[in-house]
Design a protein around this motif. Structure first.
Motif, PDB file in Angstrom:
ATOM      1  N   GLN A   1      81.962  36.918 -18.430  1.00  0.00           N
ATOM      2  CA  GLN A   1      81.676  35.432 -18.555  1.00  0.00           C
ATOM      3  C   GLN A   1      83.009  34.985 -17.097  1.00  0.00           C
ATOM      4  OE1 GLN A   1      80.940  33.352 -22.533  1.00  0.00           O
ATOM      5  NE2 GLN A   1      79.726  34.847 -23.019  1.00  0.00           N
TER       6      GLN A   1
ATOM      7  N   TYR B   1      85.028  30.865 -16.357  1.00  0.00           N
ATOM      8  CA  TYR B   1      85.192  29.709 -17.022  1.00  0.00           C
ATOM      9  C   TYR B   1      86.075  29.498 -16.397  1.00  0.00           C
ATOM     10  CZ  TYR B   1      82.199  30.732 -21.176  1.00  0.00           C
ATOM     11  OH  TYR B   1      81.509  31.349 -22.146  1.00  0.00           O
TER      12      TYR B   1
ATOM     13  N   GLN C   1      89.011  25.916 -16.000  1.00  0.00           N
ATOM     14  CA  GLN C   1      89.491  24.929 -17.266  1.00  0.00           C
ATOM     15  C   GLN C   1      90.402  24.540 -15.838  1.00  0.00           C
ATOM     16  OE1 GLN C   1      91.479  26.230 -20.485  1.00  0.00           O
ATOM     17  NE2 GLN C   1      91.223  23.768 -20.979  1.00  0.00           N
TER      18      GLN C   1
ATOM     19  N   GLY D   1      91.752  19.945 -19.065  1.00  0.00           N
ATOM     20  CA  GLY D   1      90.277  19.675 -18.781  1.00  0.00           C
ATOM     21  C   GLY D   1      90.062  21.139 -20.299  1.00  0.00           C
ATOM     22  N   HIS D   2      88.697  20.994 -20.425  1.00  0.00           N
ATOM     23  CA  HIS D   2      88.078  22.091 -21.477  1.00  0.00           C
ATOM     24  C   HIS D   2      87.081  23.271 -20.226  1.00  0.00           C
ATOM     25  CE1 HIS D   2      84.863  19.056 -20.693  1.00  0.00           C
ATOM     26  NE2 HIS D   2      84.124  20.158 -21.020  1.00  0.00           N
ATOM     27  N   PRO D   3      87.541  24.075 -21.112  1.00  0.00           N
ATOM     28  CA  PRO D   3      86.509  25.342 -19.758  1.00  0.00           C
ATOM     29  C   PRO D   3      85.468  24.932 -19.447  1.00  0.00           C
ATOM     30  CG  PRO D   3      87.928  26.291 -21.839  1.00  0.00           C
ATOM     31  CD  PRO D   3      87.782  24.812 -21.971  1.00  0.00           C
TER      32      PRO D   3
ATOM     33  N   PHE E   1      81.521  26.758 -18.042  1.00  0.00           N
ATOM     34  CA  PHE E   1      81.565  28.186 -18.076  1.00  0.00           C
ATOM     35  C   PHE E   1      80.898  28.188 -16.614  1.00  0.00           C
ATOM     36  CE2 PHE E   1      78.747  31.547 -18.640  1.00  0.00           C
ATOM     37  CZ  PHE E   1      77.448  31.437 -17.787  1.00  0.00           C
TER      38      PHE E   1
ATOM     39  N   GLN F   1      77.751  34.717 -15.792  1.00  0.00           N
ATOM     40  CA  GLN F   1      77.983  35.136 -16.988  1.00  0.00           C
ATOM     41  C   GLN F   1      77.661  36.743 -15.673  1.00  0.00           C
ATOM     42  OE1 GLN F   1      77.128  35.054 -20.843  1.00  0.00           O
ATOM     43  NE2 GLN F   1      74.977  36.470 -19.758  1.00  0.00           N
TER      44      GLN F   1
ATOM     45  N   PHE G   1      89.470  31.778 -16.314  1.00  0.00           N
ATOM     46  CA  PHE G   1      89.634  32.424 -17.721  1.00  0.00           C
ATOM     47  C   PHE G   1      87.920  33.167 -17.540  1.00  0.00           C
ATOM     48  CE2 PHE G   1      92.492  30.836 -19.908  1.00  0.00           C
ATOM     49  CZ  PHE G   1      92.683  29.583 -20.064  1.00  0.00           C
TER      50      PHE G   1
ATOM     51  N   PHE H   1      88.775  36.420 -24.061  1.00  0.00           N
ATOM     52  CA  PHE H   1      89.164  36.110 -23.101  1.00  0.00           C
ATOM     53  C   PHE H   1      90.553  36.450 -22.860  1.00  0.00           C
ATOM     54  CE2 PHE H   1      87.022  32.316 -22.396  1.00  0.00           C
ATOM     55  CZ  PHE H   1      85.574  32.372 -23.403  1.00  0.00           C
ATOM     56  N   GLY H   2      90.434  36.565 -21.484  1.00  0.00           N
ATOM     57  CA  GLY H   2      92.271  37.342 -20.668  1.00  0.00           C
ATOM     58  C   GLY H   2      92.838  35.575 -20.299  1.00  0.00           C
ATOM     59  N   GLY H   3      94.135  35.630 -20.200  1.00  0.00           N
ATOM     60  CA  GLY H   3      94.822  34.842 -20.314  1.00  0.00           C
ATOM     61  C   GLY H   3      95.098  34.056 -19.492  1.00  0.00           C
TER      62      GLY H   3
END
Lengths: 113, 114
Positions: free
Chosen positions: B33, B35, B37, B41-43, B45, B48, B88, B104-106
């Protein structure tokens, strides 16, 4: 349709204090999650709940407890806050099981001094 | 355990140019997936990918899942200031010991120069 709502948005605690982060979703999702986000480390799963009444540990559960109060609400509790728990906390929900697309709340920025 | 690495960590892009960010997993993935951000803010989506070699497009964004299902890429064409943010990837893997695990990746932080 509010999606995922988290409270509070900001919080400052002293070492040893306790607090509960609240999360509610209005999308009728089955699964809910708590993540923490630290600089350069992405998002790490603390706990998740695949359905009402069930909870499972994620990658970094130590120092936290959770409660899936009902299908809508999933709270995260810090019993004795430590400076290492300074982070941004995100609640998320998904329609299906872990691996389904996540819908995140706006986050809680927590500082522990 | 499973690791998901994203490169580069930072990407400075001139407005109008293209760039690509990469996501590499240490294990074979069931899906991946992406995302976005925005700062503060927030991640959110984006997409996928499930099938080996899958390619999906969203306007100026092209997502690809590797043939071996261990890596993925996000390519953005004609970068705009609205593309600013951190991207991400998150890889889903399964093991008998741990069950499903989403890692999750960094993130790749994208800054756009106007």
């Amino acid at each position: 349709n509010a999606g995922v709502t988290q409270t509070p948005k900001f919080q400052v605690l002293k070492t040893g204090q306790s607090m509960t982060l609240q999360c509610a979703q209005d999308m009728n999702h089955n699964s809910m999650y708590w993540y923490r986000q630290d600089p350069g480390m992405g998002l790490r799963l603390i706990y998740y709940s695949a359905s009402e009444g069930t909870t499972d540990k994620g990658e970094v559960p130590n120092g936290y407890n959770v409660s899936r109060l009902n299908k809508r609400e999933f709270s995260l509790r810090l019993e004795s806050a430590a400076p290492s728990q300074t982070s941004v906390y995100f609640c998320a929900s998904s329609e299906g099981q872990l691996g389904s697309p996540l819908h995140f709340g706006n986050g809680t920025r927590l500082t522990v001094t | 355990g499973q690791q998901v690495m994203q490169i580069p960590q930072y990407q400075h892009v001139q407005e109008g140019e293209d760039f690509t960010t990469y996501c590499n997993s240490s294990t074979t993935l069931s899906n991946i997936q992406w995302y976005k951000q925005r700062p503060g803010g927030h991640p959110v989506f984006l997409i996928q990918l499930v099938k080996s070699g899958e390619v999906k497009k969203q306007k100026r964004l092209t997502f690809q899942f590797g043939e071996a299902k261990k890596n993925s890429s996000l390519h953005i064409t004609a970068t705009q200031t609205t593309d600013v943010g951190t991207y991400f990837c998150a890889g889903l893997s399964f093991s008998k010991a741990a069950g499903n695990k989403l890692t999750f990746g960094g993130g790749t932080r994208v800054l756009v120069k106007p």
